[in-house]
Motif scaffolding. Structure first.
Motif, PDB file in Angstrom:
ATOM      1  N   CYS A  10       2.168   3.495  16.729  1.00  0.00           N
ATOM      2  CA  CYS A  10       2.847   2.286  17.188  1.00  0.00           C
ATOM      3  C   CYS A  10       2.466   1.118  16.279  1.00  0.00           C
ATOM      4  N   ASN A  11       3.138  -0.014  16.476  1.00  0.00           N
ATOM      5  CA  ASN A  11       2.891  -1.217  15.671  1.00  0.00           C
ATOM      6  C   ASN A  11       2.984  -0.929  14.173  1.00  0.00           C
ATOM      7  N   THR A  29       4.048 -10.645   3.284  1.00  0.00           N
ATOM      8  CA  THR A  29       3.794 -10.629   4.723  1.00  0.00           C
ATOM      9  C   THR A  29       4.332  -9.340   5.342  1.00  0.00           C
ATOM     10  N   PRO A  30       3.546  -8.652   6.164  1.00  0.00           N
ATOM     11  CA  PRO A  30       4.018  -7.408   6.793  1.00  0.00           C
ATOM     12  C   PRO A  30       5.279  -7.607   7.620  1.00  0.00           C
ATOM     13  N   VAL A  31       6.156  -6.609   7.561  1.00  0.00           N
ATOM     14  CA  VAL A  31       7.419  -6.609   8.306  1.00  0.00           C
ATOM     15  C   VAL A  31       7.386  -5.451   9.294  1.00  0.00           C
ATOM     16  N   LEU A 107       1.270   0.331   4.167  1.00  0.00           N
ATOM     17  CA  LEU A 107       1.724   0.784   5.477  1.00  0.00           C
ATOM     18  C   LEU A 107       0.646   0.470   6.501  1.00  0.00           C
ATOM     19  N   LEU A 108       1.011  -0.313   7.512  1.00  0.00           N
ATOM     20  CA  LEU A 108       0.066  -0.708   8.563  1.00  0.00           C
ATOM     21  C   LEU A 108       0.508  -0.076   9.877  1.00  0.00           C
ATOM     22  N   PHE A 109      -0.469   0.341  10.693  1.00  0.00           N
ATOM     23  CA  PHE A 109      -0.133   0.998  11.950  1.00  0.00           C
ATOM     24  C   PHE A 109      -1.376   1.142  12.815  1.00  0.00           C
ATOM     25  N   TRP A 176      -4.401  -8.585  11.971  1.00  0.00           N
ATOM     26  CA  TRP A 176      -4.155  -7.402  11.144  1.00  0.00           C
ATOM     27  C   TRP A 176      -2.724  -7.321  10.619  1.00  0.00           C
ATOM     28  N   TYR A 177      -1.751  -7.729  11.446  1.00  0.00           N
ATOM     29  CA  TYR A 177      -0.344  -7.614  11.053  1.00  0.00           C
ATOM     30  C   TYR A 177       0.232  -8.921  10.506  1.00  0.00           C
TER      31      TYR A 177
END
Length: 200
Positions: A10-11, A29-31, A107-109, A176-177
């Motif tokens: 998720c996220n 910036t993370p999308v 890649l963030l999660f 974090w995001y």
């Protein structure tokens, strides 16, 4: 194999990677990437042994990042244009051009199954074009997902990934995001930081 990671993801976010003016890697910036279904990653690269004097004299580290699949309900249009480099024409139709090179990204999660909801970032990722597939409706409808094959490779600095821990500061965890986390030397942190009880 026990080295596969696959949980309720998720996220999920992506952040375009670019070269900064000083030559170092930087990230936009993370999308958000809504609709993440699953993530399965295998480590790439195994330690290699060097033998001398009739024994295993030295073990050579060989961390080449991770390879795997990211499954989504639908790949966001922004990811298609930002990373896969599909182009919107004058009628806002997305066009795939064989001369375009795909972009690198972080890649963030996090995993919903984690008690502490550990947050992760993989640096220097690339993604291949997804398959075009579908099937007709039958007695029951089945959602057709889309899958990206993702490769994460080390940055020039050697960094591959980062994740929050039990002692990660609340400020770092909550932000974090907002921006892609890059490692900070301990001398610059001014201490161990505030603990994030129940998060990390």
């Amino acid at each position: 194999m026990n080295n596969k990671v696959k949980f309720n993801i998720c996220n999920c976010h992506y952040a375009l990677q670019r070269a900064a003016e000083d030559g170092e890697m930087a990230f936009d910036t993370p999308v958000a990437m809504p609709g993440a279904v699953s993530l399965a990653l295998d480590p790439n690269g195994e330690p290699e042994s060097f033998y001398a004097d009739g024994i295993e004299y030295y073990i050579i580290a060989n961390n080449m990042g991770y390879d795997g699949d990211l499954e989504l309900a639908l790949i966001p249009e922004s990811f298609r244009t930002d990373v896969l480099k599909e182009e919107a024409d004058g009628n806002e139709v997305l066009v795939e051009n064989a001369n375009s090179e795909t972009g690198a990204f972080a890649l963030l999660f996090e995993f919903d199954g984690d008690v502490r909801k550990i947050r992760h970032v993989l640096y220097n990722c690339s993604a291949s074009r997804p398959k075009i597939e579908g099937k007709t409706n039958e007695e029951s409808r089945e959602v057709q997902t889309e899958t990206l094959t993702v490769k994460a490779r080390p940055l020039a600095s050697g960094y591959v990934k980062a994740k929050t821990g039990n002692r990660t500061s609340a400020e770092t965890y909550e932000g974090w995001y907002k921006s892609v986390y890059l490692p900070v030397p301990k001398a610059e942190t001014g201490g161990s930081g505030d603990d994030t009880e129940g998060q990390g």
